[in-house]
Scaffold this active site. Structure first.
Site, PDB file in Angstrom:
ATOM      1  N   LYS A  33      12.408 -17.326  10.736  1.00 10.86           N
ATOM      2  CA  LYS A  33      12.023 -18.714  11.013  1.00 10.86           C
ATOM      3  C   LYS A  33      11.018 -18.700  12.154  1.00 10.86           C
ATOM      4  CE  LYS A  33      11.904 -23.147  11.587  1.00 10.86           C
ATOM      5  NZ  LYS A  33      11.223 -24.006  10.592  1.00 10.86           N
ATOM      6  N   SER A  34       9.978 -19.534  12.061  1.00  7.98           N
ATOM      7  CA  SER A  34       9.018 -19.598  13.165  1.00  7.98           C
ATOM      8  C   SER A  34       9.760 -19.815  14.478  1.00  7.98           C
ATOM      9  CB  SER A  34       8.054 -20.768  12.951  1.00  7.98           C
ATOM     10  OG  SER A  34       7.202 -20.506  11.853  1.00  7.98           O
ATOM     11  N   ASN A  57      10.498 -31.753   3.882  1.00  8.64           N
ATOM     12  CA  ASN A  57      11.203 -31.365   5.099  1.00  8.64           C
ATOM     13  C   ASN A  57      10.432 -31.785   6.327  1.00  8.64           C
ATOM     14  OD1 ASN A  57      10.293 -29.011   7.060  1.00  8.64           O
ATOM     15  ND2 ASN A  57       9.388 -28.596   5.063  1.00  8.64           N
ATOM     16  N   MET A  59      11.806 -30.452   9.561  1.00  5.53           N
ATOM     17  CA  MET A  59      12.821 -29.776  10.360  1.00  5.53           C
ATOM     18  C   MET A  59      12.548 -29.882  11.859  1.00  5.53           C
ATOM     19  SD  MET A  59      14.584 -28.851   7.827  1.00  5.53           S
ATOM     20  CE  MET A  59      15.857 -27.809   8.499  1.00  5.53           C
ATOM     21  N   LEU A  61      10.954 -27.463  13.702  1.00  8.14           N
ATOM     22  CA  LEU A  61      10.963 -26.125  14.328  1.00  8.14           C
ATOM     23  C   LEU A  61      12.306 -25.764  14.983  1.00  8.14           C
ATOM     24  CD1 LEU A  61       7.737 -25.091  16.319  1.00  8.14           C
ATOM     25  CD2 LEU A  61       9.299 -23.620  15.107  1.00  8.14           C
ATOM     26  N   CYS A 118       2.466 -25.737  11.248  1.00 11.75           N
ATOM     27  CA  CYS A 118       3.676 -26.559  11.203  1.00 11.75           C
ATOM     28  C   CYS A 118       3.258 -28.034  11.202  1.00 11.75           C
ATOM     29  CB  CYS A 118       4.590 -26.296  12.393  1.00 11.75           C
ATOM     30  SG  CYS A 118       6.065 -27.360  12.319  1.00 11.75           S
ATOM     31  N   LYS A 152      -0.127 -17.949   8.934  1.00 16.45           N
ATOM     32  CA  LYS A 152       0.378 -18.864   7.916  1.00 16.45           C
ATOM     33  C   LYS A 152      -0.530 -20.075   7.922  1.00 16.45           C
ATOM     34  CE  LYS A 152       3.676 -20.499   5.102  1.00 16.45           C
ATOM     35  NZ  LYS A 152       5.116 -20.482   5.527  1.00 16.45           N
TER      36      LYS A 152
HETATM   37  O1  LIG Z   1       9.531 -28.411  10.423  1.00 13.19           O
HETATM   38  C1  LIG Z   1       9.498 -27.156  10.473  1.00 13.19           C
HETATM   39  O2  LIG Z   1      10.218 -26.443  11.201  1.00 13.19           O
HETATM   40  C2  LIG Z   1       8.470 -26.535   9.579  1.00 13.19           C
HETATM   41  N1  LIG Z   1       8.399 -27.047   8.321  1.00 13.19           N
HETATM   42  C3  LIG Z   1       7.434 -26.626   7.436  1.00 13.19           C
HETATM   43  O3  LIG Z   1       7.368 -27.100   6.282  1.00 13.19           O
HETATM   44  N2  LIG Z   1       6.530 -25.694   7.832  1.00 13.19           N
HETATM   45  C4  LIG Z   1       6.566 -25.148   9.075  1.00 13.19           C
HETATM   46  O4  LIG Z   1       5.694 -24.297   9.398  1.00 13.19           O
HETATM   47  C5  LIG Z   1       7.571 -25.592   9.988  1.00 13.19           C
HETATM   48  I1  LIG Z   1       7.641 -24.749  11.873  1.00 13.19           I
END
Ligand SMILES: O=C(O)c1[nH]c(=O)[nH]c(=O)c1I
Length: 299
Positions: A33-34, A57, A59, A61, A118, A152
């Site tokens: 995961k980043s 999504n 999320m 990060l 992201c 990426k």
């Molecule tokens: O919301 C995220 O964690 C996330 N969600 C994504 O769809 N791509 C990304 O590079 C990341 I860092």
């Protein structure tokens, strides 16, 4: 044959348990995961939603901080295992440089992938869409980082942007590959019955994955393969069977990532998709991926 399939960063890769499940799977590699300088909770839930056509999504990060992944990379058994990729998505250039320097000092065999895309950090534009800033970041990284690495990328939607982005990436010999694509940013999924968005962050805006993004992913793979001589392209986006994996490789991808489908199906997706790809190749008379890689016909 080592599988050409592995996880898209963000799916099945945040915890050591996730990463160990990936390592034990039939995938050919795994990516974390980043990560950021400090651990992050991420955005408020609900932040991931599945639809018949894929996923959305935001999320935000969520990750355990870079030292957690550095520790995993230090303990990783590189001899008998798959390539380990480390995704890095610092909240600033300074953070990115601190994280990359920490990995550089350990000189581990893992491969760093700088996330330029992201889409879900409120108020933070994607580096991938600010090419002067992306070039500056890559210049600062390459002042000290002397090993092969990747980036990426977000999806691009204009031929001039493919040209401009490739012009930047071709300046960096150590940039050995690009992963195309990250989620298609800031989509909006609506629930008609509830008359509502389906995720909480950013009033419902989130990155799209799955069927929604396959044609865009394939275009980005093919256009960057054409424009980045001597580099490799990893395909990501819309892979849910051997057919989409075949499409990505036909478009020129060296390897192929699975995101939304892995999230829903689990590691069995790697066995199923690899088998479907093998069957498709056999039906077409191909013995190895290079028999058809990059050989997409035009009319
Ligand atoms: O919301 C995220 O964690 C996330 N969600 C994504 O769809 N791509 C990304 O590079 C990341 I860092």
């Amino acid at each position: 044959m080592t599988s050409p399939l592995y996880n898209a960063s963000g799916v099945m890769c945040r915890s050591v348990e996730d990463l160990e499940a990936m390592r034990a799977s039939s995938s050919g590699a795994l990516i974390t995961k980043s990560c950021t300088l400090e651990p992050r909770e991420g955005n408020p839930e609900p932040r991931y939603f599945v639809t018949p056509l894929g996923s959305i999504n935001s999320m935000g990060l969520p990750n355990y901080g870079y030292q957690y992944y550095l520790d995993y990379a230090e303990k990783y058994d590189y001899a008998n295992n798959k390539p380990l990729f480390i995704s890095i998505s610092g909240m600033s250039l300074a953070d990115n440089l601190t994280i990359i320097k920490a990995f550089h000092e350990r000189a581990l065999p893992c491969i760093l992938e700088v996330n330029l895309s992201c889409p879900n950090l409120p108020g933070k534009p994607q580096l991938g869409y600010d090419l002067p800033a992306a070039q500056h970041a890559l210049e600062k990284i390459c002042e000290f980082y002397d090993r092969p690495f990747g980036v990426k990328l977000p999806p691009y939607f204009d031929v001039s942007h493919f040209d401009q982005a490739a012009e930047v990436f071709n300046k960096f010999d150590l940039l050995k590959y690009v992963t195309c694509i990250n989620s298609v940013g800031n989509g909006l999924v609506i629930d008609v019955d509830a008359e509502s968005v389906v995720i909480k962050p950013k009033d419902g805006l989130g990155g799209l994955g799955g069927d929604y993004v396959l044609p865009t992913a394939l275009a980005n793979v093919r256009e960057f393969v054409r424009r980045l001589p001597g580099k490799q392209v990893v395909g990501c986006g819309g892979v849910k069977s051997g057919r989409e994996a075949f499409m990505h490789i036909l478009a020129g991808a060296t390897a192929v990532q699975v995101g939304s489908c892995l999230y829903e199906e689990g590691v069995g997706a790697f066995d199923r998709i690899a088998q479907e790809l093998k069957d498709l190749m056999a039906a077409k008379g191909y013995q190895k991926l290079s028999d058809f890689r990059g050989k997409l016909k035009t009319l």
